[in-house]
Enzyme design. Structure first.
Site, mmCIF file in Angstrom:
data_model
loop_
_atom_site.group_PDB
_atom_site.id
_atom_site.type_symbol
_atom_site.label_atom_id
_atom_site.label_comp_id
_atom_site.label_asym_id
_atom_site.label_seq_id
_atom_site.Cartn_x
_atom_site.Cartn_y
_atom_site.Cartn_z
ATOM 1 N N LYS A 84 -18.984 -3.487 -2.622
ATOM 2 C CA LYS A 84 -19.901 -3.855 -3.622
ATOM 3 C C LYS A 84 -21.315 -3.129 -3.273
ATOM 4 O O LYS A 84 -21.450 -3.482 -2.072
ATOM 5 C CB LYS A 84 -20.075 -5.518 -3.465
ATOM 6 C CG LYS A 84 -20.995 -6.058 -4.215
ATOM 7 C CD LYS A 84 -21.339 -7.338 -3.846
ATOM 8 C CE LYS A 84 -22.534 -8.213 -4.733
ATOM 9 N NZ LYS A 84 -23.375 -9.238 -4.393
ATOM 10 N N GLY A 145 -29.898 -15.960 -4.855
ATOM 11 C CA GLY A 145 -29.903 -17.136 -4.168
ATOM 12 C C GLY A 145 -30.923 -18.377 -4.796
ATOM 13 O O GLY A 145 -31.440 -19.178 -4.076
ATOM 14 N N ALA A 171 -25.113 -13.267 -8.917
ATOM 15 C CA ALA A 171 -26.230 -13.742 -8.098
ATOM 16 C C ALA A 171 -27.095 -14.436 -9.430
ATOM 17 O O ALA A 171 -26.991 -14.380 -10.137
ATOM 18 C CB ALA A 171 -27.267 -12.437 -7.748
ATOM 19 N N GLY A 172 -27.669 -15.777 -8.273
ATOM 20 C CA GLY A 172 -28.473 -16.757 -9.403
ATOM 21 C C GLY A 172 -27.800 -17.915 -10.026
ATOM 22 O O GLY A 172 -28.526 -18.832 -10.471
#
Length: 255
Positions: A84, A145, A171-172
């Site tokens: 990744k 995050g 993400a998020g």
């Protein structure tokens, strides 16, 4: 659904969340692992890698050169070609560097890696990464995050439009409905970490996200109804019971 290994209270909680999520791919930041340390009983030892595909990530790398070096160290230490790819020079907002990511992806793909790059929702960049030989593209939903969910669904639509590789929203995401929304739009998968690890009950939240991912994918395959500007009754008007309208009283009275 892919799951990360950071921020969990302990390895027992992490393992329970992995099990509940049903994931088959687990990502690990290379810098968090004391690779080959004598007697080491750390993260790599805490996960049954016969059950999961290890996906090392280059978290913490600020430049393309750093990311390439860390990816090669991970391959040498773990034996996997998967990576990744994260190139993040921005310590405040943790937004990925598009130029550095593309440069690192080109190098790693040419070097035989299975590259999954983390990027912003940019359709032009996504097509360039496909052309570079990436196995998937991983656009963010919102900054890492934050748990804010899918902030720019229209931009994700442009990434999905014409994509020739899997699109994994990364993400998020904060709650399972965020993951469901991403997959309803056509994303192929979602990668979670903070939303699960920082939940009051990570195991239960991992299971909830698994259901959200499944629901979103099923909804996408089923095809949603077309939205309308006006209400439309679900029952036909024929056969409805009608009562006579009451007589309207004369405002002038009986005279």
């Amino acid at each position: 659904m892919l799951l990360g290994t950071g921020k969990f209270r302990d390895f027992t909680v992490m393992r329970a969340a992995l099990e509940a999520s049903g994931t088959q791919i687990v990502t690990v930041a290379v810098r968090r692992v004391e690779l080959n340390a004598p007697g080491h009983a750390g993260l790599l030892d805490a996960v049954d890698w016969d059950r999961y595909q290890l996906l090392p990530n280059t978290a913490g790398c600020r430049t393309a050169d750093e990311a390439v070096r860390v990816a090669r160290l991970a391959r040498a230490a773990t034996g996997t070609n998967w990576v990744k790819l994260e190139v993040i020079p921005d310590a405040r907002h943790l937004l990925p560097d598009p130029v550095g990511t593309l440069r690192a992806a080109e190098t790693l793909a040419a070097d035989g890696f299975t590259v999954l790059p983390y990027v912003q929702a940019d359709a032009v960049l996504a097509r360039a990464l496909e052309a570079a030989g990436c196995a998937a593209v991983m656009p963010l939903a919102s900054p890492i995050g934050t748990g804010r969910g899918l902030r720019a669904p229209e931009l994700l639509r442009t990434v999905l439009d014409g994509a020739q590789v899997p699109i994994i929203v990364d993400a998020g995401l904060g709650v399972p409905s965020d993951a469901a929304q991403a997959l309803e739009l056509g994303a192929d998968a979602a990668l979670l970490n903070t939303a699960v690890a920082e939940a009051r009950d990570p195991e239960r939240m991992a299971y909830a996200f698994a259901l959200g991912v499944q629901a979103g994918r099923a909804a996408f395959l089923a095809g949603r109804m077309l939205p309308r500007d006006h209400a439309s009754p679900s029952s036909p008007p024929e056969g409805a019971v009608r009562l006579p309208d009451p007589e309207v009283p004369d405002p002038e009275g009986p005279l």
